[in-house]
Each structure stands twice: as structure tokens, then as C-alpha cells.
Design an enzyme around this catalytic site. Structure first.
Site, PDB file in Angstrom:
ATOM      1  CE  LYS A 120      45.203  42.140  42.142  1.00 36.85           C
ATOM      2  NZ  LYS A 120      44.472  42.412  40.896  1.00 36.85           N
ATOM      3  CD  GLN A 177      41.911  44.890  40.116  1.00 38.90           C
ATOM      4  OE1 GLN A 177      43.057  44.691  40.500  1.00 38.90           O
ATOM      5  NE2 GLN A 177      40.998  43.925  40.076  1.00 38.90           N
ATOM      6  CG  ASP A 190      46.730  40.512  35.789  1.00 35.38           C
ATOM      7  OD1 ASP A 190      46.879  39.866  36.848  1.00 35.38           O
ATOM      8  OD2 ASP A 190      46.051  41.542  35.704  1.00 35.38           O
TER       9      ASP A 190
END
Ligand code: NAP
Length: 273
Positions: free
Chosen positions: A48, A92, A115
Site C-alpha cells: 500500500k 491493517q 477503507d
């Protein structure tokens, strides 16, 4: 049969994101929080960061040992929420067991929740309001369908899997685009018959689950699943060789949904509220 090339499409989207970032009045800054030393998580986080750098988004990885307390993690998120330089925050997953994942995700400001997992963003999608961010994987799938000019409106879509990160938001997004959506899960009876008659199938399970003779030759098959088979080879939910001759469009694994997820996440990370 036409292969839906996620790799090619993702490069195109990343190029668009790069252009958009260059035109912004300030540089977006994504913070990725990594807790513990899960090898796979570390790879995802580094990927990422690399992707962000390629499109001109500043990114910072903040690492914590697996014994960090929930309170300390919540305090860090609160600090990042209040930092005007930070435009996106991503934690994460998975998190260590002593940390309540829902509490952590809920603590991220909905306007920095790249997200799209914060309950406010999930709720906005559910009630038909525009969320600040859509979850990356289903958003990437919609981008891929759009790139190939695949019509969603009026189609019968079958989503296999009902996770908060893929299945449920995928179903909501297809519904938003006026598909008729059936959500399947481990208690679903007669799964093959639902798959066979669908116009669009999105499988997000993590097991080889789609291996029936398709009855609809115009069907579109999207494989989200990614895991290693008994020989250690990366594979997806769909038995590609068996199913692909009888459908119109299909995603490969790898090279389908995976790269689209990263591109879609970068699209999110380029947004500043
Ligand atoms: P998950 O949270 O484990 O959810 C799996 C879903 O599959 C559950 O809803 C489960 O039903 C359902 N399921 C399990 N067995 C089934 C069966 N026999 N028939 C029908 N449904 C069944 O997984 P996830 O996080 O959504 O991920 C799914 C897969 O996608 C994994 O392989 C993951 O690695 C992959 N993935 C890929 C990307 C990408 O970018 N390519 C992104 C995210 C995830 P219940 O709810 O009833 O248990």
C-alpha cells in the site's frame, strides 16, 4: 469468453489517480497502522505504501508491538483524526485478539476512513446516502465492470460471502446500481442453482466453491477469493477451466480483483475532506 483484466485496468486507474493528486492544492497523506508482526499484513502494508508513493500520495506506516493496549491504539487514532496533515487512516487487519476491531474501526474519523469500514460509512451506504469512502474491493469490482461497459442495472446478481469487507458492501453497491441481489453464505441451500441462473456472480469465500455448469452464457463471473491450493499455487473461488467456457466475462486469479483493490484504495486515499 472475455478476460476482465484487472491488472491493465488498475494501471489505468492509478494513472488517473496520479493526475488527480498532482492537481490537488495539497498532498494527501495516508497513515497505515500495523499492529504486531503478521508476515502477510506487513507485505500488504508495504504494498500500500509503494502504491501510494507511485501516485504521489504521502504515506506513513506506524508500527506497534502486538501487546499495545486498546486504549493506546485508540489514543493514537484520536491524535491522527485531529491532525490536519493526515487525510487518510487505515488500520491493517487482523488485529491481536485483545483489541476490539469494531471499536478501533469506529474510532477512525469517517472522513479519513479510506477503507470505508467505519459504521458511519457503512450506514450511509445502507440508507442510500453517499459514504465518504466505499470499501476498496467492491468499489474496485464496480470500476472493473464499468471499464468493460458491463451493465448492472436490472441484472440478477449473486454475491457469495457476507463479510463486512467484501460480501455485504458488494451487495449494497450492486443494489445501489439497481441489480436484483441475492446474498449467499455458508447456510445457503442449493448454491449451484443460484449461480447457474445469475447474470453476475461475485464470489468472496476463500474456497473453491464455483464449479458448476453455467446455464447463462452471458454471465459475468468475478472471483474475489485468493488462497493457495494444495500445490502452493495462488488460486481463487472459481474453477476457471471448468466454468470459463460457459460465461461471457470472467476475472483471472491473480490479475483480476487483487490489483483493482489496490487501485481503488489509492483512489480513496487521494480524496481529501
Ligand atoms: P470471510 O470473512 O472469511 O468470509 C467468507 C464468507 O464466505 C462468509 O460469509 C461465509 O459464510 C462464506 N462461505 C464460507 N463457506 C461457504 C460455502 N460453502 N458456501 C457459501 N458461502 C460460504 O472472507 P473475506 O474477508 O470476505 O474474503 C473472502 C476471500 O476473498 C478470501 O479468499 C480473501 O483472501 C479474499 N479477498 C481478496 C481480496 C482481493 O483484493 N483480491 C480482498 C479481500 C478478500 P458465513 O458468513 O455463513 O460464515
Amino acid at each position: 469468453m472475455i478476460l476482465l483484466d484487472g491488472k491493465k485496468t488498475s494501471l489505468k486507474i492509478l494513472e488517473e489517480v496520479k493526475k488527480r493528486v498532482a492537481e490537488l492544492s495539497r498532498t494527501p497523506h495516508l497513515v497505515v497502522i500495523l499492529v504486531g508482526d503478521n508476515v502477510a499484513s506487513r507485505i500488504y502494508v508495504n504494498n500500500k505504501k509503494k502504491a501510494a508513493e507511485k501516485v504521489g500520495i504521502k504515506s506513513t506506516i506506524i508500527e506497534f508491538a502486538s501487546d499495545i493496549t486498546e486504549t493506546d491504539l485508540l489514543n493514537k487514532i484520536s491524535e491522527l483524526n485531529n491532525d490536519n496533515d493526515i487525510t487518510g487512516i487505515l488500520v491493517q487487519l487482523p488485529l491481536p485478539e485483545h483489541i476490539n476491531r469494531s471499536k478501533i474501526i469506529s474510532a477512525i474519523s469517517p472522513k479519513k476512513d479510506v477503507d470505508g469500514f467505519n459504521p458511519e460509512n457503512v450506514g450511509r451506504l445502507a440508507v442510500g446516502m453517499e459514504p465518504y469512502f466505499y470499501p476498496a474491493t467492491p468499489q474496485g469490482i464496480i470500476m472493473l465492470l464499468d471499464e468493460y461497459g458491463i451493465k448492472i442495472e436490472g441484472k440478477n446478481a449473486v454475491v457469495i460471502g457476507r463479510s463486512n469487507i467484501v460480501g455485504k458492501p458488494m451487495a449494497q453497491m450492486l443494489l445501489k446500481r439497481n441489480a436484483t441481489v441475492t446474498i449467499c453464505h455458508s447456510f445457503t441451500q442449493d448454491l449451484d442453482n443460484k449461480i447457474k441462473t445469475a447474470d453476475i456472480v461475485v464470489s468472496a469465500v476463500g474456497k473453491k466453491i464455483v464449479r458448476c455448469k453455467m446455464g447463462n452464457k452471458n454471465s459475468v463471473l468475478i472471483d474475489v477469493g485468493i488462497f493457495r491450493d494444495s500445490n502452493g499455487k495462488l488460486t481463487g473461488d472459481i474453477d476457471f477451466d471448468f466454468v470459463s467456457p460457459d460465461c461471457k466475462y470472467i476475472t483471472p486469479v491473480p490479475g483480476g480483483v487483487g490489483p483493482m483493490t489496490i487501485a481503488s484504495l489509492m483512489y480513496n486515499a487521494s480524496k481529501i475532506y
